[in-house]
Design a protein around this motif. Structure first.
Motif, PDB file in Angstrom:
ATOM      1  N   TYR A   1      -0.441   5.100   0.238  1.00  0.00           N
ATOM      2  CA  TYR A   1      -0.203   6.378  -0.429  1.00  0.00           C
ATOM      3  C   TYR A   1       0.048   6.172  -1.913  1.00  0.00           C
ATOM      4  CZ  TYR A   1       4.754   5.085  -0.143  1.00  0.00           C
ATOM      5  OH  TYR A   1       5.947   4.443  -0.261  1.00  0.00           O
ATOM      6  N   ILE A   2      -0.194   7.223  -2.678  1.00  0.00           N
ATOM      7  CA  ILE A   2       0.207   7.289  -4.079  1.00  0.00           C
ATOM      8  C   ILE A   2       1.212   8.428  -4.222  1.00  0.00           C
ATOM      9  CG2 ILE A   2      -1.926   6.306  -4.976  1.00  0.00           C
ATOM     10  CD1 ILE A   2      -2.898   9.101  -5.608  1.00  0.00           C
ATOM     11  N   GLU A   3       2.045   8.365  -5.240  1.00  0.00           N
ATOM     12  CA  GLU A   3       3.111   9.355  -5.380  1.00  0.00           C
ATOM     13  C   GLU A   3       3.389   9.648  -6.844  1.00  0.00           C
ATOM     14  OE1 GLU A   3       6.580   7.617  -3.588  1.00  0.00           O
ATOM     15  OE2 GLU A   3       6.801   6.104  -5.152  1.00  0.00           O
TER      16      GLU A   3
ATOM     17  N   TYR B   1       2.817   1.120   0.603  1.00  0.00           N
ATOM     18  CA  TYR B   1       2.013   0.718   1.762  1.00  0.00           C
ATOM     19  C   TYR B   1       2.932   0.525   2.955  1.00  0.00           C
ATOM     20  CZ  TYR B   1      -1.388  -1.771   4.619  1.00  0.00           C
ATOM     21  OH  TYR B   1      -2.238  -2.147   5.642  1.00  0.00           O
ATOM     22  N   ASP B   2       2.617   1.202   4.064  1.00  0.00           N
ATOM     23  CA  ASP B   2       3.363   1.055   5.311  1.00  0.00           C
ATOM     24  C   ASP B   2       2.847  -0.173   6.057  1.00  0.00           C
ATOM     25  OD1 ASP B   2       4.786   3.365   4.777  1.00  0.00           O
ATOM     26  OD2 ASP B   2       3.439   4.639   5.943  1.00  0.00           O
TER      27      ASP B   2
ATOM     28  N   GLY C   1       7.887  -0.784   4.961  1.00  0.00           N
ATOM     29  CA  GLY C   1       6.830  -0.812   3.958  1.00  0.00           C
ATOM     30  C   GLY C   1       7.309  -1.307   2.616  1.00  0.00           C
ATOM     31  N   ILE C   2       6.382  -1.360   1.656  1.00  0.00           N
ATOM     32  CA  ILE C   2       6.673  -1.795   0.294  1.00  0.00           C
ATOM     33  C   ILE C   2       6.256  -0.686  -0.675  1.00  0.00           C
ATOM     34  CG2 ILE C   2       6.515  -4.262   0.759  1.00  0.00           C
ATOM     35  CD1 ILE C   2       3.638  -4.201  -0.236  1.00  0.00           C
ATOM     36  N   ASN C   3       6.931  -0.651  -1.828  1.00  0.00           N
ATOM     37  CA  ASN C   3       6.695   0.421  -2.784  1.00  0.00           C
ATOM     38  C   ASN C   3       6.868  -0.094  -4.201  1.00  0.00           C
ATOM     39  OD1 ASN C   3       8.335   2.725  -4.495  1.00  0.00           O
ATOM     40  ND2 ASN C   3       6.661   3.613  -3.327  1.00  0.00           N
ATOM     41  N   ALA C   4       6.054   0.386  -5.136  1.00  0.00           N
ATOM     42  CA  ALA C   4       6.197   0.080  -6.562  1.00  0.00           C
ATOM     43  C   ALA C   4       6.075   1.385  -7.338  1.00  0.00           C
ATOM     44  CB  ALA C   4       5.144  -0.925  -7.020  1.00  0.00           C
TER      45      ALA C   4
ATOM     46  N   ALA D   1      10.286  -2.076  -7.920  1.00  0.00           N
ATOM     47  CA  ALA D   1       9.535  -2.641  -6.794  1.00  0.00           C
ATOM     48  C   ALA D   1      10.524  -2.985  -5.690  1.00  0.00           C
ATOM     49  CB  ALA D   1       8.757  -3.882  -7.218  1.00  0.00           C
ATOM     50  N   GLY D   2      10.147  -2.689  -4.451  1.00  0.00           N
ATOM     51  CA  GLY D   2      11.070  -2.972  -3.358  1.00  0.00           C
ATOM     52  C   GLY D   2      10.483  -2.681  -1.998  1.00  0.00           C
TER      53      GLY D   2
END
Length: 226
Positions: free
Chosen positions: A119-121, A174-175, A181-184, A220-221
């Motif tokens: 996904y994008i946010e 990304y799940d 998942g991870i997120n930036a 990032a996390g």
């Protein structure tokens, strides 16, 4: 405080709007924070912690709203090294000055899923200052070994900074599994972090010699959904 309640009200409003049971979760990671250059030309990025809670509210298979309440460490740092050789001995003076700005942030993210997992946010972020401190560390080295002349000082600067901060965030995630998942994310600040204040002579001025500065943060996390 009124602005904090406003931010929390926006979080509650997203639940009422969606009328869908959300998935709650925890997230944590690092901030690579910096301050815009006006008056901070020598400042470098500072690494801090970011973590908190969120609720992911699906609106459709492809869209969701994710309000969050986060603790976020921001600020910047300046490092300098001076050296000289005297009678065959090398003397170094190393100094590090850190500006530590801690916020409770309330991002409201609108997410679009390009695939079921990716996904994008994008969305606004509202920040509420909880602490502002300047920390100076000065250490003298002789032939590479630290001396006992190190000094470590800290100064409370909360009265010099605005209690409210606002920015715009853009990120992706990304799940890895349905629950993990991870997120930036990059958050660009809109508002001046300096506070309008009164000098002892009664004249009104901006802190930091009239400069205007904004927080900029790369995050990032990882996250976990219940």
């Amino acid at each position: 405080m009124k602005k904090l309640f406003l931010g929390l009200g926006l979080v509650a409003g997203t639940f009422a709007f969606a009328q869908i049971t959300p998935k709650f979760g925890l997230k944590g990671g690092i901030n690579v924070a910096s301050i815009s250059d006006d008056g901070y030309d020598d400042a470098k990025s500072k690494v801090g912690f970011a973590g908190g809670v969120f609720a992911n509210i699906p609106v459709s298979e492809m869209f969701s709203i994710q309000p969050e309440v986060m603790y976020s460490q921001m600020g910047s740092k300046v490092s300098n090294t001076y050296s000289a050789t005297v009678l065959g001995n090398t003397y170094e003076a190393r100094s590090t000055a850190k500006l530590n700005l801690d916020y409770i942030t309330v991002p409201i993210m609108f997410q679009f899923r390009a695939t079921p997992a990716f996904y994008i946010e994008a969305g606004p972020e509202f920040g509420f200052l909880t602490s502002a401190k300047a920390k100076d560390i000065n250490t003298t080295y002789v032939n590479g070994s630290p001396e006992d002349s190190s000094t470590n000082t800290s100064e409370d600067l909360k009265d010099s900074f605005s209690g409210f901060n606002m920015g715009a965030a853009l990120g992706l995630g990304y799940d890895i599994t349905p629950n993990f998942g991870i997120n930036a994310r990059y958050v660009a600040g809109f508002t001046d972090i300096n506070k309008k204040d009164s000098n002892t002579d009664g004249n009104t001025s901006l802190q930091n010699d009239g400069n205007k500065n904004r927080n900029n943060t790369f995050q990032a996390g990882v996250y976990f959904k219940f």
